[in-house]
Motif scaffolding. Structure first.
Motif, short mmCIF file in Angstrom:
data_model
loop_
_atom_site.label_atom_id
_atom_site.label_comp_id
_atom_site.label_asym_id
_atom_site.label_seq_id
_atom_site.Cartn_x
_atom_site.Cartn_y
_atom_site.Cartn_z
N GLN A 134 0.83 -1.20 0.00
CA GLN A 134 0.00 0.00 0.00
C GLN A 134 0.86 1.25 0.00
O GLN A 134 0.53 2.24 -0.67
N ALA A 135 1.97 1.21 0.74
CA ALA A 135 2.87 2.36 0.76
C ALA A 135 3.47 2.62 -0.62
O ALA A 135 3.57 3.77 -1.06
N GLU A 136 3.83 1.54 -1.32
CA GLU A 136 4.37 1.69 -2.68
C GLU A 136 3.29 2.19 -3.64
O GLU A 136 3.55 3.04 -4.49
N LEU A 137 2.08 1.66 -3.46
CA LEU A 137 0.97 2.11 -4.31
C LEU A 137 0.70 3.59 -4.09
O LEU A 137 0.51 4.34 -5.05
N ASP A 138 0.68 4.02 -2.84
CA ASP A 138 0.47 5.43 -2.53
C ASP A 138 1.57 6.29 -3.14
O ASP A 138 1.31 7.40 -3.64
N LYS A 139 2.78 5.78 -3.10
CA LYS A 139 3.91 6.50 -3.70
C LYS A 139 3.70 6.68 -5.21
O LYS A 139 3.93 7.76 -5.77
N GLY A 140 3.26 5.61 -5.86
CA GLY A 140 3.01 5.69 -7.30
C GLY A 140 1.89 6.65 -7.64
O GLY A 140 1.98 7.42 -8.60
N VAL A 141 0.81 6.62 -6.85
CA VAL A 141 -0.32 7.52 -7.10
C VAL A 141 0.10 8.97 -6.89
O VAL A 141 -0.25 9.85 -7.68
N ALA A 142 0.89 9.22 -5.84
CA ALA A 142 1.37 10.59 -5.58
C ALA A 142 2.23 11.08 -6.73
O ALA A 142 2.12 12.23 -7.16
N ALA A 143 3.10 10.20 -7.25
CA ALA A 143 3.94 10.57 -8.39
C ALA A 143 3.10 10.85 -9.62
O ALA A 143 3.34 11.82 -10.35
N MET A 144 2.09 10.02 -9.85
CA MET A 144 1.21 10.20 -11.01
C MET A 144 0.47 11.53 -10.90
O MET A 144 0.38 12.29 -11.87
N ASN A 145 -0.05 11.84 -9.72
CA ASN A 145 -0.78 13.09 -9.53
C ASN A 145 0.12 14.31 -9.67
O ASN A 145 -0.34 15.39 -10.05
N ALA A 146 1.42 14.12 -9.37
CA ALA A 146 2.38 15.22 -9.49
C ALA A 146 2.95 15.34 -10.91
O ALA A 146 3.76 16.23 -11.18
N GLY A 147 2.52 14.44 -11.80
CA GLY A 147 3.03 14.46 -13.17
C GLY A 147 4.37 13.80 -13.33
O GLY A 147 4.99 13.89 -14.41
N ASP A 148 4.85 13.09 -12.30
CA ASP A 148 6.12 12.37 -12.38
C ASP A 148 5.82 10.95 -12.85
O ASP A 148 5.82 9.99 -12.06
N PHE A 149 5.57 10.81 -14.14
CA PHE A 149 5.08 9.55 -14.67
C PHE A 149 6.15 8.46 -14.70
O PHE A 149 5.83 7.27 -14.59
N ASN A 150 7.41 8.84 -14.83
CA ASN A 150 8.48 7.84 -14.82
C ASN A 150 8.54 7.13 -13.47
O ASN A 150 8.67 5.90 -13.39
N THR A 151 8.45 7.90 -12.38
CA THR A 151 8.43 7.30 -11.05
C THR A 151 7.18 6.45 -10.86
O THR A 151 7.23 5.36 -10.28
N ALA A 152 6.05 6.95 -11.36
CA ALA A 152 4.80 6.19 -11.23
C ALA A 152 4.92 4.84 -11.92
O ALA A 152 4.54 3.81 -11.35
N ILE A 153 5.48 4.83 -13.12
CA ILE A 153 5.61 3.59 -13.87
C ILE A 153 6.55 2.62 -13.16
O ILE A 153 6.24 1.43 -13.00
N SER A 154 7.70 3.13 -12.73
CA SER A 154 8.68 2.24 -12.07
C SER A 154 8.14 1.72 -10.74
O SER A 154 8.58 0.67 -10.27
N THR A 155 7.21 2.42 -10.14
CA THR A 155 6.59 1.97 -8.89
C THR A 155 5.47 0.98 -9.14
O THR A 155 5.36 -0.05 -8.47
N PHE A 156 4.61 1.29 -10.13
CA PHE A 156 3.47 0.43 -10.40
C PHE A 156 3.87 -0.91 -11.04
O PHE A 156 3.24 -1.94 -10.77
N ARG A 157 4.89 -0.89 -11.89
CA ARG A 157 5.17 -2.08 -12.70
C ARG A 157 5.46 -3.33 -11.84
O ARG A 157 4.84 -4.38 -12.07
N PRO A 158 6.39 -3.27 -10.86
CA PRO A 158 6.63 -4.48 -10.08
C PRO A 158 5.40 -4.91 -9.27
O PRO A 158 5.16 -6.11 -9.09
N LEU A 159 4.62 -3.94 -8.80
CA LEU A 159 3.39 -4.29 -8.10
C LEU A 159 2.41 -4.98 -9.03
O LEU A 159 1.77 -5.98 -8.66
#
Length: 323
Positions: free
Chosen positions: A34-59
């Motif tokens: 959940q912490a990783e998911l929240d991190k990815g969502v926060a990155a996505m909302n901030a427009g940091d899509f590279n971080t969002a992708i690298s966070t979501f993919r392994p999950l």
């Protein structure tokens, strides 16, 4: 006998301790996910899509349905990755089959419009129903629309009305607007102007541009149960225009051209018609284009430059500084 009883208690105690340890490990794993998911969502909302992708993919690869859905959204919208509807739909499918309501809705839309999969209205209905059964409001709206239009199902305004009410109860503005349309036209219910106005206003207050535009029309014409009020019409048109509603932009231009509730102003007329034109269609577009061109031909270079400068300031301010 006593030793046997003691042994049994020891075994049970060991088993319970083992189960408790496993539950604790599972809880810790879920917490980390959940912490990783929240991190990815926060990155996505901030427009940091590279971080969002690298966070979501392994999950997503580990089977996390929320991550699969979010990664699918990024592929569908081409955020941080090349746009790929087929990959998006594959991810939506994986999550939808495990019961992720958002993914079921997204998969329904993919099948309805043929994005990444062949268009299939039956599959669209299947996945909208699955998401609606879980109370996903956007799915309730789309399923209601299909019942209202008879798209893939027998036309059933009553079923549509029920679904729109369910979504509106969750503050879904499209559903509120649709209820306004149904009560106003008497579809599935007796015509009720007051009830229609109530739902249009609720949708408009929730930021739904088409409802804001509709209220603007009501106040301009003195229709729909309200008194004619050009200032109030202009207020609603401006709110809709700020969201890019071309019809509202066109009407603001017309107000400045005709002096309806505002002083006539050629510079602002030119600006608003220019804003509106890319989104207009058919006769409305042709009329706006003709009027805009004739107006520009009569204006001085200085006035046209003023219109261009004002347009830049208006656009840069999100249509808030347009005077």
């Amino acid at each position: 006998m006593r030793s046997g009883a003691v042994a049994l208690v020891l075994v049970l105690a060991f088993s319970l301790a083992s189960c408790g340890k496993e539950e604790a490990e599972l809880a810790e794993k879920a917490k980390q996910e959940q912490a990783e998911l929240d991190k990815g969502v926060a990155a996505m909302n901030a427009g940091d899509f590279n971080t969002a992708i690298s966070t979501f993919r392994p999950l997503a690869e580990a089977g996390n349905t929320a991550a699969q859905n979010n990664l699918g959204w990024l592929y569908f919208n081409g955020k941080g990755v090349p746009e790929d509807d087929a990959e998006a739909t594959k991810l939506f499918q994986q999550a939808a089959e495990k019961g992720e309501a958002a993914a079921q809705f997204n998969l329904g839309e993919a099948y309805e419009y043929g994005n990444g999969v062949p268009q299939d209205i039956e599959q669209a209905l299947r996945w909208y129903r699955a998401a609606a059964l879980q109370g996903w409001p956007e799915a309730e709206v789309n399923l209601g629309r299909m019942y209202d239009e008879g798209l893939g199902v027998g036309q059933n305004p009553l079923a549509a009305l029920r679904l729109f009410h369910a979504a509106a109860a969750k503050s879904q503005p499209q559903a509120m607007f649709n209820l306004g349309v149904m009560y106003g036209s008497g579809r599935g219910v007796p015509p009720n102007g007051a009830e229609a106005l109530k739902w249009y206003r609720m949708a408009a207050d929730n930021g739904f541009a088409e409802a804001q535009y509709t209220l603007g029309n009501f106040y301009e014409d003195g229709a729909g149960g309200v008194m004619q009020d050009y200032a109030e019409a202009m207020r609603w048109y401006r709110l809709a225009a700020a969201q890019g509603h071309a019809g509202a932009m066109n009407n603001i231009g017309r107000f400045y051209a005709d002096g309806l509730g505002v002083p006539m102003n050629e510079v602002k007329t030119l600006m608003w018609f220019t804003f509106a034109l890319p989104g207009l269609r058919g006769e409305e577009a042709a009329n706006a284009q003709t009027y805009r061109d004739e107006l520009a031909a009569e204006m001085t270079r200085q006035q046209i430059a003023q219109a261009e400068e004002l347009a830049m300031r208006c656009r840069d301010s999100g249509f808030m500084a347009c005077d």
